[in-house]
Design a protein around this motif. Structure first.
Motif, PDB file in Angstrom:
ATOM      1  N   GLU A  86       0.838  -1.202   0.000  1.00 38.82           N
ATOM      2  CA  GLU A  86       0.000   0.000   0.000  1.00 38.82           C
ATOM      3  C   GLU A  86       0.874   1.253   0.000  1.00 38.82           C
ATOM      4  OE1 GLU A  86      -3.224   2.590  -0.008  1.00 38.82           O
ATOM      5  OE2 GLU A  86      -3.086   0.471  -0.537  1.00 38.82           O
ATOM      6  N   ARG A  87       1.933   1.248   0.793  1.00 37.36           N
ATOM      7  CA  ARG A  87       2.859   2.384   0.850  1.00 37.36           C
ATOM      8  C   ARG A  87       3.517   2.594  -0.519  1.00 37.36           C
ATOM      9  NH1 ARG A  87       7.385   1.448   4.750  1.00 37.36           N
ATOM     10  NH2 ARG A  87       5.789   0.079   5.557  1.00 37.36           N
ATOM     11  N   ASP A  88       3.926   1.499  -1.150  1.00 35.74           N
ATOM     12  CA  ASP A  88       4.532   1.593  -2.482  1.00 35.74           C
ATOM     13  C   ASP A  88       3.537   2.122  -3.511  1.00 35.74           C
ATOM     14  OD1 ASP A  88       6.910   0.663  -1.478  1.00 35.74           O
ATOM     15  OD2 ASP A  88       6.686  -1.369  -2.286  1.00 35.74           O
ATOM     16  N   ARG A  89       2.296   1.682  -3.386  1.00 37.39           N
ATOM     17  CA  ARG A  89       1.255   2.125  -4.319  1.00 37.39           C
ATOM     18  C   ARG A  89       1.024   3.632  -4.179  1.00 37.39           C
ATOM     19  NH1 ARG A  89      -3.607   3.743  -4.462  1.00 37.39           N
ATOM     20  NH2 ARG A  89      -4.019   3.428  -2.268  1.00 37.39           N
ATOM     21  N   ARG A  90       0.972   4.112  -2.932  1.00 35.32           N
ATOM     22  CA  ARG A  90       0.739   5.536  -2.701  1.00 35.32           C
ATOM     23  C   ARG A  90       1.942   6.388  -3.094  1.00 35.32           C
ATOM     24  NH1 ARG A  90      -0.321   5.952   3.067  1.00 35.32           N
ATOM     25  NH2 ARG A  90      -0.422   3.726   3.216  1.00 35.32           N
ATOM     26  N   ALA A  91       3.127   5.821  -3.003  1.00 34.82           N
ATOM     27  CA  ALA A  91       4.340   6.583  -3.289  1.00 34.82           C
ATOM     28  C   ALA A  91       4.660   6.657  -4.777  1.00 34.82           C
ATOM     29  CB  ALA A  91       5.528   5.958  -2.548  1.00 34.82           C
ATOM     30  N   ALA A  92       3.964   5.895  -5.571  1.00 35.07           N
ATOM     31  CA  ALA A  92       4.235   5.893  -7.013  1.00 35.07           C
ATOM     32  C   ALA A  92       3.967   7.281  -7.595  1.00 35.07           C
ATOM     33  CB  ALA A  92       3.362   4.860  -7.713  1.00 35.07           C
TER      34      ALA A  92
END
Length: 116
Positions: A86-92
């Motif tokens: 989820e963190r990676d998805r938001r940081a994209a």
């Protein structure tokens, strides 16, 4: 500092230090699970559920408690992986398509035009 690589990810302990968990990494708070091992952790979790059912049926109460600790660890590691995804998805990076000034200005004034 080098970290130890284990089957499910990376161990947060310094390389070469002993671990009290003896390969029970799911119980260890220092395991940093590898996202590529998520399916394997799900299999382990499902197997633990089956083993808990068997141990309860057979009356192996001590075994039940140990398996429940491992099950809690497996669930925790899966939650960590979900949070990481989820963190990676938001940081994209997202291209919002914001135009440059030259793209939105209706007319460009040149030096020759401004002197007339």
């Amino acid at each position: 500092m080098r970290r130890a690589r284990v089957a499910l990810g990376d161990c947060g302990r310094s390389y070469g230090t002993s671990c009290v968990h003896e390969h029970s990494c799911l119980r260890c708070s220092l395991l940093r699970p590898d996202p590529g091992q998520a399916d394997r952790i799900v299999e382990i979790r499902d197997n633990l559920l089956d083993r808990i059912t068997e141990a309860e049926r057979e009356g192996w109460l001590g075994e039940v408690e140990g398996l429940k600790v491992s099950l809690a660890g497996a669930r925790q590691k899966l939650a960590e992986l979900a949070e990481l995804a989820e963190r990676d998805r938001r940081a994209a990076t997202v291209n919002l398509g914001i135009p440059a000034f030259r793209d939105i200005s209706s007319r460009t004034v040149t030096a020759a035009e401004s002197q007339t």
